[in-house]
Design a protein around this motif. Structure first.
Motif, PDB file in Angstrom:
ATOM      1  N   VAL A 215     -25.462  -4.374 -25.394  1.00 56.05           N
ATOM      2  CA  VAL A 215     -24.352  -4.037 -24.498  1.00 56.05           C
ATOM      3  C   VAL A 215     -23.537  -2.882 -25.074  1.00 56.05           C
ATOM      4  O   VAL A 215     -23.187  -1.926 -24.369  1.00 56.05           O
ATOM      5  CB  VAL A 215     -23.454  -5.265 -24.265  1.00 56.05           C
ATOM      6  CG1 VAL A 215     -22.214  -4.881 -23.446  1.00 56.05           C
ATOM      7  CG2 VAL A 215     -24.225  -6.359 -23.537  1.00 56.05           C
ATOM      8  N   SER A 216     -23.229  -2.960 -26.372  1.00 55.26           N
ATOM      9  CA  SER A 216     -22.462  -1.905 -27.018  1.00 55.26           C
ATOM     10  C   SER A 216     -23.202  -0.574 -26.967  1.00 55.26           C
ATOM     11  O   SER A 216     -22.608   0.474 -26.683  1.00 55.26           O
ATOM     12  CB  SER A 216     -22.180  -2.293 -28.473  1.00 55.26           C
ATOM     13  OG  SER A 216     -21.441  -1.288 -29.135  1.00 55.26           O
ATOM     14  N   GLY A 217     -24.517  -0.604 -27.214  1.00 58.10           N
ATOM     15  CA  GLY A 217     -25.304   0.627 -27.170  1.00 58.10           C
ATOM     16  C   GLY A 217     -25.356   1.241 -25.787  1.00 58.10           C
ATOM     17  O   GLY A 217     -25.289   2.465 -25.633  1.00 58.10           O
ATOM     18  N   ALA A 218     -25.463   0.390 -24.752  1.00 59.45           N
ATOM     19  CA  ALA A 218     -25.519   0.895 -23.379  1.00 59.45           C
ATOM     20  C   ALA A 218     -24.222   1.607 -23.002  1.00 59.45           C
ATOM     21  O   ALA A 218     -24.237   2.710 -22.441  1.00 59.45           O
ATOM     22  CB  ALA A 218     -25.804  -0.247 -22.418  1.00 59.45           C
ATOM     23  N   VAL A 219     -23.086   0.983 -23.305  1.00 56.38           N
ATOM     24  CA  VAL A 219     -21.786   1.578 -22.955  1.00 56.38           C
ATOM     25  C   VAL A 219     -21.537   2.847 -23.770  1.00 56.38           C
ATOM     26  O   VAL A 219     -21.036   3.850 -23.250  1.00 56.38           O
ATOM     27  CB  VAL A 219     -20.654   0.558 -23.172  1.00 56.38           C
ATOM     28  CG1 VAL A 219     -19.297   1.196 -22.895  1.00 56.38           C
ATOM     29  CG2 VAL A 219     -20.851  -0.655 -22.266  1.00 56.38           C
ATOM     30  N   THR A 220     -21.909   2.825 -25.051  1.00 61.77           N
ATOM     31  CA  THR A 220     -21.720   4.014 -25.886  1.00 61.77           C
ATOM     32  C   THR A 220     -22.623   5.145 -25.430  1.00 61.77           C
ATOM     33  O   THR A 220     -22.225   6.317 -25.439  1.00 61.77           O
ATOM     34  CB  THR A 220     -22.012   3.675 -27.364  1.00 61.77           C
ATOM     35  OG1 THR A 220     -21.266   2.529 -27.751  1.00 61.77           O
ATOM     36  CG2 THR A 220     -21.624   4.829 -28.272  1.00 61.77           C
ATOM     37  N   GLY A 221     -23.862   4.820 -25.038  1.00 65.02           N
ATOM     38  CA  GLY A 221     -24.754   5.846 -24.498  1.00 65.02           C
ATOM     39  C   GLY A 221     -24.194   6.475 -23.235  1.00 65.02           C
ATOM     40  O   GLY A 221     -24.279   7.695 -23.028  1.00 65.02           O
ATOM     41  N   LEU A 222     -23.606   5.644 -22.365  1.00 65.51           N
ATOM     42  CA  LEU A 222     -22.963   6.166 -21.154  1.00 65.51           C
ATOM     43  C   LEU A 222     -21.820   7.112 -21.516  1.00 65.51           C
ATOM     44  O   LEU A 222     -21.667   8.175 -20.892  1.00 65.51           O
ATOM     45  CB  LEU A 222     -22.445   5.016 -20.312  1.00 65.51           C
ATOM     46  CG  LEU A 222     -21.640   5.392 -19.067  1.00 65.51           C
ATOM     47  CD1 LEU A 222     -22.493   6.164 -18.077  1.00 65.51           C
ATOM     48  CD2 LEU A 222     -21.041   4.155 -18.407  1.00 65.51           C
ATOM     49  N   ALA A 223     -21.026   6.734 -22.519  1.00 68.05           N
ATOM     50  CA  ALA A 223     -19.930   7.607 -22.949  1.00 68.05           C
ATOM     51  C   ALA A 223     -20.462   8.949 -23.431  1.00 68.05           C
ATOM     52  O   ALA A 223     -19.901  10.011 -23.118  1.00 68.05           O
ATOM     53  CB  ALA A 223     -19.135   6.923 -24.065  1.00 68.05           C
ATOM     54  N   GLY A 224     -21.573   8.921 -24.175  1.00 66.33           N
ATOM     55  CA  GLY A 224     -22.178  10.172 -24.625  1.00 66.33           C
ATOM     56  C   GLY A 224     -22.654  11.036 -23.472  1.00 66.33           C
ATOM     57  O   GLY A 224     -22.482  12.259 -23.466  1.00 66.33           O
ATOM     58  N   GLY A 225     -23.268  10.392 -22.458  1.00 65.00           N
ATOM     59  CA  GLY A 225     -23.718  11.145 -21.285  1.00 65.00           C
ATOM     60  C   GLY A 225     -22.567  11.763 -20.518  1.00 65.00           C
ATOM     61  O   GLY A 225     -22.644  12.918 -20.064  1.00 65.00           O
ATOM     62  N   LEU A 226     -21.481  11.034 -20.371  1.00 63.14           N
ATOM     63  CA  LEU A 226     -20.300  11.574 -19.687  1.00 63.14           C
ATOM     64  C   LEU A 226     -19.705  12.750 -20.456  1.00 63.14           C
ATOM     65  O   LEU A 226     -19.274  13.745 -19.851  1.00 63.14           O
ATOM     66  CB  LEU A 226     -19.240  10.474 -19.535  1.00 63.14           C
ATOM     67  CG  LEU A 226     -19.530   9.387 -18.499  1.00 63.14           C
ATOM     68  CD1 LEU A 226     -18.536   8.245 -18.632  1.00 63.14           C
ATOM     69  CD2 LEU A 226     -19.491   9.961 -17.086  1.00 63.14           C
ATOM     70  N   HIS A 227     -19.705  12.659 -21.796  1.00 63.31           N
ATOM     71  CA  HIS A 227     -19.134  13.751 -22.589  1.00 63.31           C
ATOM     72  C   HIS A 227     -20.014  14.991 -22.528  1.00 63.31           C
ATOM     73  O   HIS A 227     -19.502  16.117 -22.547  1.00 63.31           O
ATOM     74  CB  HIS A 227     -18.948  13.312 -24.037  1.00 63.31           C
ATOM     75  CG  HIS A 227     -17.980  14.164 -24.790  1.00 63.31           C
ATOM     76  ND1 HIS A 227     -18.357  15.320 -25.454  1.00 63.31           N
ATOM     77  CD2 HIS A 227     -16.629  14.056 -24.969  1.00 63.31           C
ATOM     78  CE1 HIS A 227     -17.294  15.871 -26.009  1.00 63.31           C
ATOM     79  NE2 HIS A 227     -16.235  15.137 -25.722  1.00 63.31           N
ATOM     80  N   ALA A 228     -21.334  14.812 -22.459  1.00 61.97           N
ATOM     81  CA  ALA A 228     -22.234  15.960 -22.337  1.00 61.97           C
ATOM     82  C   ALA A 228     -21.960  16.724 -21.045  1.00 61.97           C
ATOM     83  O   ALA A 228     -21.960  17.959 -21.026  1.00 61.97           O
ATOM     84  CB  ALA A 228     -23.685  15.489 -22.389  1.00 61.97           C
ATOM     85  N   MET A 229     -21.710  16.000 -19.962  1.00 65.32           N
ATOM     86  CA  MET A 229     -21.407  16.660 -18.693  1.00 65.32           C
ATOM     87  C   MET A 229     -20.005  17.252 -18.686  1.00 65.32           C
ATOM     88  O   MET A 229     -19.746  18.243 -18.012  1.00 65.32           O
ATOM     89  CB  MET A 229     -21.570  15.666 -17.546  1.00 65.32           C
ATOM     90  CG  MET A 229     -23.022  15.399 -17.202  1.00 65.32           C
ATOM     91  SD  MET A 229     -23.224  14.456 -15.682  1.00 65.32           S
ATOM     92  CE  MET A 229     -22.930  12.815 -16.308  1.00 65.32           C
ATOM     93  N   LEU A 230     -19.101  16.661 -19.456  1.00 61.15           N
ATOM     94  CA  LEU A 230     -17.750  17.211 -19.558  1.00 61.15           C
ATOM     95  C   LEU A 230     -17.760  18.561 -20.242  1.00 61.15           C
ATOM     96  O   LEU A 230     -17.145  19.520 -19.758  1.00 61.15           O
ATOM     97  CB  LEU A 230     -16.854  16.235 -20.333  1.00 61.15           C
ATOM     98  CG  LEU A 230     -15.458  16.744 -20.711  1.00 61.15           C
ATOM     99  CD1 LEU A 230     -14.597  16.930 -19.463  1.00 61.15           C
ATOM    100  CD2 LEU A 230     -14.781  15.781 -21.684  1.00 61.15           C
ATOM    101  N   SER A 231     -18.471  18.653 -21.375  1.00 64.62           N
ATOM    102  CA  SER A 231     -18.459  19.881 -22.171  1.00 64.62           C
ATOM    103  C   SER A 231     -19.561  20.861 -21.782  1.00 64.62           C
ATOM    104  O   SER A 231     -19.483  22.045 -22.118  1.00 64.62           O
ATOM    105  CB  SER A 231     -18.594  19.534 -23.663  1.00 64.62           C
ATOM    106  OG  SER A 231     -19.796  18.837 -23.901  1.00 64.62           O
ATOM    107  N   GLY A 232     -20.594  20.377 -21.097  1.00 62.63           N
ATOM    108  CA  GLY A 232     -21.710  21.250 -20.717  1.00 62.63           C
ATOM    109  C   GLY A 232     -22.733  21.413 -21.816  1.00 62.63           C
ATOM    110  O   GLY A 232     -23.695  22.167 -21.652  1.00 62.63           O
TER     111      GLY A 232
END
Length: 333
Positions: A215-232
């Motif tokens: 569960v922790s890995g899934a949520v953290t992975g989502l956070a990483g994906g959101l940050h990649a789209m934020l910064s490009g």
């Protein structure tokens, strides 16, 4: 009573989401704050609820960034698939790392997660054709949410993207809050407090620890994906151990054992970093002093300080009410 507490924390999270556009001038900074709040909540599920200090959170965060970036760059994936892929990769790798790590305790557990963190960092550095090596993945697009080919709303501007991040944050906050208050969450607390006793009464301790990791890995992975789209971009630095360290610090600063405390810790770290970096190039030294103060005087984090202040105020209010209450017999006398 538990439902009231649950709703109270949900309302507090919604207040944060609504207040950030009023308090911050930058939509990108507001989005970054909520993204790191997601990562800190996921870390708190391990540290605060299960008693596992993992230095592998940067693995899931970085791989989530790479997964969403690769899906967007090479497959032109829609937003839902890109974020779902980030969650899936984070969960799968967390299951792999956790399967090995949970077999050890204490410092050996920490060393294993740190070793995995270094291993995945050098893998990302070496696989230049996939990850971009030193350069990372560049020019990551930010697709708007769509339904059957129809764009629901544009997220091209920073504040529009913040709307998407805020919606995802609130949904996951509610889900994680319910999870932490469920039988699963109570079992994690039992494992944290007395692992041997939890095993003795019949709980499969390793299975619960591994589930918390996933569960922790899934949520953290989502956070990483959101940050990649934020910064490009999905930089190599997103997977190094420094990211794990940062997420852990946010969790500790806010306070462990309460998910909303992670939101406070992420906000304190992100805003302090942004403010201190604007006034002094060596701002990390000032941040270090802040962390020393937390370690010495705020062992339960900022949330612990707020709880003590609230209890003190309630106690003072109760004393004042008791002092002004007159017993019936004395009033007649």
């Amino acid at each position: 009573m538990k439902h009231l507490v649950h709703h109270r924390f949900t309302v507090m999270a919604a207040v944060v989401v609504l207040a950030l556009p009023l308090l911050l001038a930058s939509g990108s900074l507001a989005s970054e704050l909520l993204i790191f709040a997601l990562a800190a909540m996921a870390c708190n599920l391990l540290l605060g609820y299960t008693g596992l200090m993992s230095f592998g959170q940067g693995i899931f965060y970085g791989l989530g960034s790479y997964a969403s970036g690769l899906l967007l760059l090479h497959l032109k994936a829609p937003l839902s698939l890109a974020l779902g892929g980030a969650m899936a990769v984070g969960a799968l790798v967390a299951a792999f790392v956790g399967w090995f790590a949970i077999r050890q305790r204490g410092v050996y557990f920490v060393m294993l997660t740190l070793a995995f963190s270094q291993m995945f960092y050098f893998l990302a550095y070496s696989l230049v054709d996939i990850t971009g090596g030193d350069n990372g993945l560049l020019d990551i697009v930010r697709p708007s949410p769509a339904l059957m080919g129809t764009v629901l709303f544009d997220i091209g501007s920073p504040w529009r993207y913040y709307t998407l991040v805020a919606g995802i944050f609130l949904v996951l906050f509610v889900l994680l809050q319910r999870l932490s208050e469920s039988r699963f969450g109570r079992t994690l607390l039992a494992i944290r407090d007395n692992e041997a006793r939890a095993a003795a009464v019949g709980y499969d301790v390793r299975a619960f620890k591994l589930a918390a990791f996933v569960v922790s890995g899934a949520v953290t992975g989502l956070a990483g994906g959101l940050h990649a789209m934020l910064s490009g971009i999905a930089p190599l630095s997103s997977i190094e151990y420094h990211v794990s360290e940062t997420i852990l610090l946010m969790t500790v600063i806010g306070g462990t054992g309460k998910l909303f405390a992670s939101v406070i810790g992420a906000a304190a770290y992100v805003l302090a970093s942004d403010w201190l970096s604007s006034i002094w190039p060596r701002w990390m030294m000032l941040l270090g002093l802040l962390l020393i103060a937390v370690a010495l005087y705020m062992q339960k984090g900022i949330w612990g300080v707020l709880e003590r202040a609230a209890r003190s105020l309630r106690g003072n209010a109760g004393d004042r009410m008791a002092a002004t209450t007159v017993e019936p017999g004395k009033e007649q006398a």
